[in-house]
Write a protein that holds these residues in place. Structure first.
Motif, mmCIF file in Angstrom:
data_model
loop_
_atom_site.group_PDB
_atom_site.id
_atom_site.type_symbol
_atom_site.label_atom_id
_atom_site.label_comp_id
_atom_site.label_asym_id
_atom_site.label_seq_id
_atom_site.Cartn_x
_atom_site.Cartn_y
_atom_site.Cartn_z
ATOM 1 N N THR A 127 25.866 37.227 30.787
ATOM 2 C CA THR A 127 26.682 38.187 31.550
ATOM 3 C C THR A 127 27.674 38.968 30.690
ATOM 4 O OG1 THR A 127 28.250 36.420 32.070
ATOM 5 C CG2 THR A 127 26.534 36.883 33.698
ATOM 6 N N GLU A 128 27.889 38.526 29.469
ATOM 7 C CA GLU A 128 28.946 39.123 28.638
ATOM 8 C C GLU A 128 28.737 40.609 28.355
ATOM 9 O OE1 GLU A 128 31.761 37.204 25.289
ATOM 10 O OE2 GLU A 128 29.607 36.882 25.065
ATOM 11 N N GLU A 129 27.517 41.015 28.109
ATOM 12 C CA GLU A 129 27.270 42.417 27.777
ATOM 13 C C GLU A 129 27.394 43.324 28.997
ATOM 14 O OE1 GLU A 129 23.625 45.120 26.144
ATOM 15 O OE2 GLU A 129 23.894 43.145 25.225
ATOM 16 N N ASP A 130 26.756 42.931 30.101
ATOM 17 C CA ASP A 130 26.772 43.770 31.303
ATOM 18 C C ASP A 130 28.134 43.786 31.995
ATOM 19 O OD1 ASP A 130 24.131 44.421 30.948
ATOM 20 O OD2 ASP A 130 23.383 42.871 32.309
ATOM 21 N N PHE A 131 28.931 42.763 31.785
ATOM 22 C CA PHE A 131 30.222 42.647 32.476
ATOM 23 C C PHE A 131 31.377 42.507 31.493
ATOM 24 C CE2 PHE A 131 27.013 41.191 35.486
ATOM 25 C CZ PHE A 131 27.333 41.939 36.603
ATOM 26 N N ALA A 132 31.331 43.282 30.415
ATOM 27 C CA ALA A 132 32.383 43.218 29.396
ATOM 28 C C ALA A 132 33.757 43.530 29.986
ATOM 29 C CB ALA A 132 32.067 44.178 28.252
ATOM 30 N N ASP A 133 33.816 44.483 30.929
ATOM 31 C CA ASP A 133 35.105 44.831 31.531
ATOM 32 C C ASP A 133 35.676 43.675 32.353
ATOM 33 O OD1 ASP A 133 32.989 45.309 33.351
ATOM 34 O OD2 ASP A 133 34.280 46.571 34.588
ATOM 35 N N VAL A 134 34.811 42.855 32.939
ATOM 36 C CA VAL A 134 35.289 41.686 33.689
ATOM 37 C C VAL A 134 35.920 40.697 32.715
ATOM 38 C CG1 VAL A 134 34.620 39.710 35.117
ATOM 39 C CG2 VAL A 134 33.638 41.959 35.575
ATOM 40 N N TYR A 135 35.237 40.425 31.615
ATOM 41 C CA TYR A 135 35.765 39.482 30.632
ATOM 42 C C TYR A 135 37.052 39.992 29.995
ATOM 43 C CZ TYR A 135 31.709 36.430 30.896
ATOM 44 O OH TYR A 135 30.748 35.551 31.334
ATOM 45 N N SER A 136 37.184 41.310 29.853
ATOM 46 C CA SER A 136 38.375 41.843 29.187
ATOM 47 C C SER A 136 39.579 41.998 30.111
ATOM 48 C CB SER A 136 38.058 43.190 28.529
ATOM 49 O OG SER A 136 37.810 44.168 29.514
ATOM 50 N N SER A 137 39.337 42.248 31.416
ATOM 51 C CA SER A 137 40.514 42.535 32.251
ATOM 52 C C SER A 137 40.438 42.074 33.705
ATOM 53 C CB SER A 137 40.785 44.044 32.239
ATOM 54 O OG SER A 137 39.709 44.730 32.854
ATOM 55 N N LYS A 138 39.334 41.482 34.121
ATOM 56 C CA LYS A 138 39.204 41.163 35.545
ATOM 57 C C LYS A 138 38.960 39.682 35.841
ATOM 58 C CE LYS A 138 37.534 45.710 36.989
ATOM 59 N NZ LYS A 138 37.890 46.419 35.785
ATOM 60 N N LEU A 139 39.100 38.803 34.873
ATOM 61 C CA LEU A 139 38.859 37.385 35.127
ATOM 62 C C LEU A 139 39.859 36.816 36.131
ATOM 63 C CD1 LEU A 139 37.727 35.848 31.723
ATOM 64 C CD2 LEU A 139 36.384 36.218 33.788
ATOM 65 N N GLU A 140 41.090 37.305 36.107
ATOM 66 C CA GLU A 140 42.085 36.845 37.083
ATOM 67 C C GLU A 140 41.653 37.225 38.505
ATOM 68 O OE1 GLU A 140 46.729 37.659 38.112
ATOM 69 O OE2 GLU A 140 46.213 37.396 36.010
ATOM 70 N N THR A 141 41.078 38.393 38.656
ATOM 71 C CA THR A 141 40.577 38.824 39.956
ATOM 72 C C THR A 141 39.403 37.947 40.396
ATOM 73 O OG1 THR A 141 41.276 41.088 39.518
ATOM 74 C CG2 THR A 141 39.634 40.786 41.247
ATOM 75 N N VAL A 142 38.520 37.614 39.463
ATOM 76 C CA VAL A 142 37.387 36.743 39.777
ATOM 77 C C VAL A 142 37.902 35.379 40.258
ATOM 78 C CG1 VAL A 142 35.451 35.462 38.757
ATOM 79 C CG2 VAL A 142 35.753 37.898 38.253
ATOM 80 N N VAL A 143 38.877 34.833 39.555
ATOM 81 C CA VAL A 143 39.449 33.541 39.957
ATOM 82 C C VAL A 143 40.084 33.657 41.334
ATOM 83 C CG1 VAL A 143 41.232 31.832 39.420
ATOM 84 C CG2 VAL A 143 39.762 32.705 37.607
ATOM 85 N N SER A 144 40.790 34.744 41.583
ATOM 86 C CA SER A 144 41.412 34.968 42.885
ATOM 87 C C SER A 144 40.356 35.001 43.990
ATOM 88 C CB SER A 144 42.200 36.287 42.865
ATOM 89 O OG SER A 144 42.797 36.544 44.099
ATOM 90 N N MET A 145 39.247 35.678 43.745
ATOM 91 C CA MET A 145 38.167 35.750 44.738
ATOM 92 C C MET A 145 37.561 34.368 44.990
ATOM 93 S SD MET A 145 36.294 39.294 43.569
ATOM 94 C CE MET A 145 35.034 39.244 44.853
ATOM 95 N N LEU A 146 37.391 33.586 43.925
ATOM 96 C CA LEU A 146 36.809 32.247 44.069
ATOM 97 C C LEU A 146 37.752 31.296 44.798
ATOM 98 C CD1 LEU A 146 35.078 31.938 40.586
ATOM 99 C CD2 LEU A 146 33.977 32.284 42.810
ATOM 100 N N VAL A 147 39.049 31.397 44.512
ATOM 101 C CA VAL A 147 40.032 30.569 45.222
ATOM 102 C C VAL A 147 40.029 30.929 46.702
ATOM 103 C CG1 VAL A 147 42.513 30.129 45.510
ATOM 104 C CG2 VAL A 147 41.511 30.115 43.237
ATOM 105 N N CYS A 148 39.993 32.205 47.005
ATOM 106 C CA CYS A 148 39.952 32.668 48.393
ATOM 107 C C CYS A 148 38.712 32.132 49.102
ATOM 108 C CB CYS A 148 39.979 34.191 48.433
ATOM 109 S SG CYS A 148 39.896 34.887 50.092
ATOM 110 N N SER A 149 37.570 32.275 48.466
ATOM 111 C CA SER A 149 36.318 31.808 49.061
ATOM 112 C C SER A 149 36.331 30.298 49.269
ATOM 113 C CB SER A 149 35.151 32.208 48.151
ATOM 114 O OG SER A 149 33.946 31.704 48.645
ATOM 115 N N GLY A 150 36.802 29.562 48.280
ATOM 116 C CA GLY A 150 36.866 28.112 48.396
ATOM 117 C C GLY A 150 37.813 27.664 49.487
ATOM 118 N N THR A 151 38.950 28.339 49.611
ATOM 119 C CA THR A 151 39.915 28.002 50.652
ATOM 120 C C THR A 151 39.330 28.258 52.031
ATOM 121 O OG1 THR A 151 41.736 28.537 49.166
ATOM 122 C CG2 THR A 151 42.240 28.452 51.515
ATOM 123 N N GLN A 152 38.628 29.363 52.185
ATOM 124 C CA GLN A 152 37.999 29.659 53.468
ATOM 125 C C GLN A 152 36.941 28.615 53.818
ATOM 126 O OE1 GLN A 152 36.779 33.696 52.773
ATOM 127 N NE2 GLN A 152 38.666 34.524 53.606
#
Length: 128
Positions: A93-118
């Protein structure tokens, strides 16, 4: 007989008054606790179950990343160890989602915490 009935009625009334006073005290205690929590966390508003505000575009990118990462993770040989699974999934996933690795991992974690809590709150099969 009348005196016994009057005494029984008085005892019932006292029990109701005592129960009411106890409930009022508990409500007051709960209200005081909530006020203390609001003082401790004055910037808190409503709970979003871990989800921070993100744009629809970023949400889509992050959801696509999560799906691609999980697909790569679960396609691994079951004999490999977990750390190897994560390294391979990252490589996929590193090549196709370089922008996620560089600046959006906190958002990914936030989405996963939200989903897990639900899932915890509403059940494992919860789906928005």
């Amino acid at each position: 007989k009348g005196a016994a009935k009057a005494k029984e009625s008085q005892t019932e009334t006292e029990a109701v008054v005592a129960a009411s006073a106890s409930a009022t005290h508990q409500e007051g205690s709960l209200e005081a606790l909530m006020q203390r929590l609001q003082i401790i966390h004055p910037t808190s508003t409503n709970c979003d179950h871990g989800m921070s505000f993100i744009s629809l575009r970023d949400e889509k990118i992050c959801q696509d990343f999560i799906n691609a990462f999980l697909d790569a993770l679960y396609s691994q040989d079951s004999k490999a160890n977990l750390m190897e699974w994560f390294l391979v999934a990252r490589a996929h996933t590193e090549e196709d989602f370089a922008d996620v690795y560089s600046s959006k991992l906190e958002t990914v974690v936030s989405m996963l915490v939200c989903s897990g809590t639900q899932c915890i709150l509403y059940g494992q099969d919860y789906d928005e």
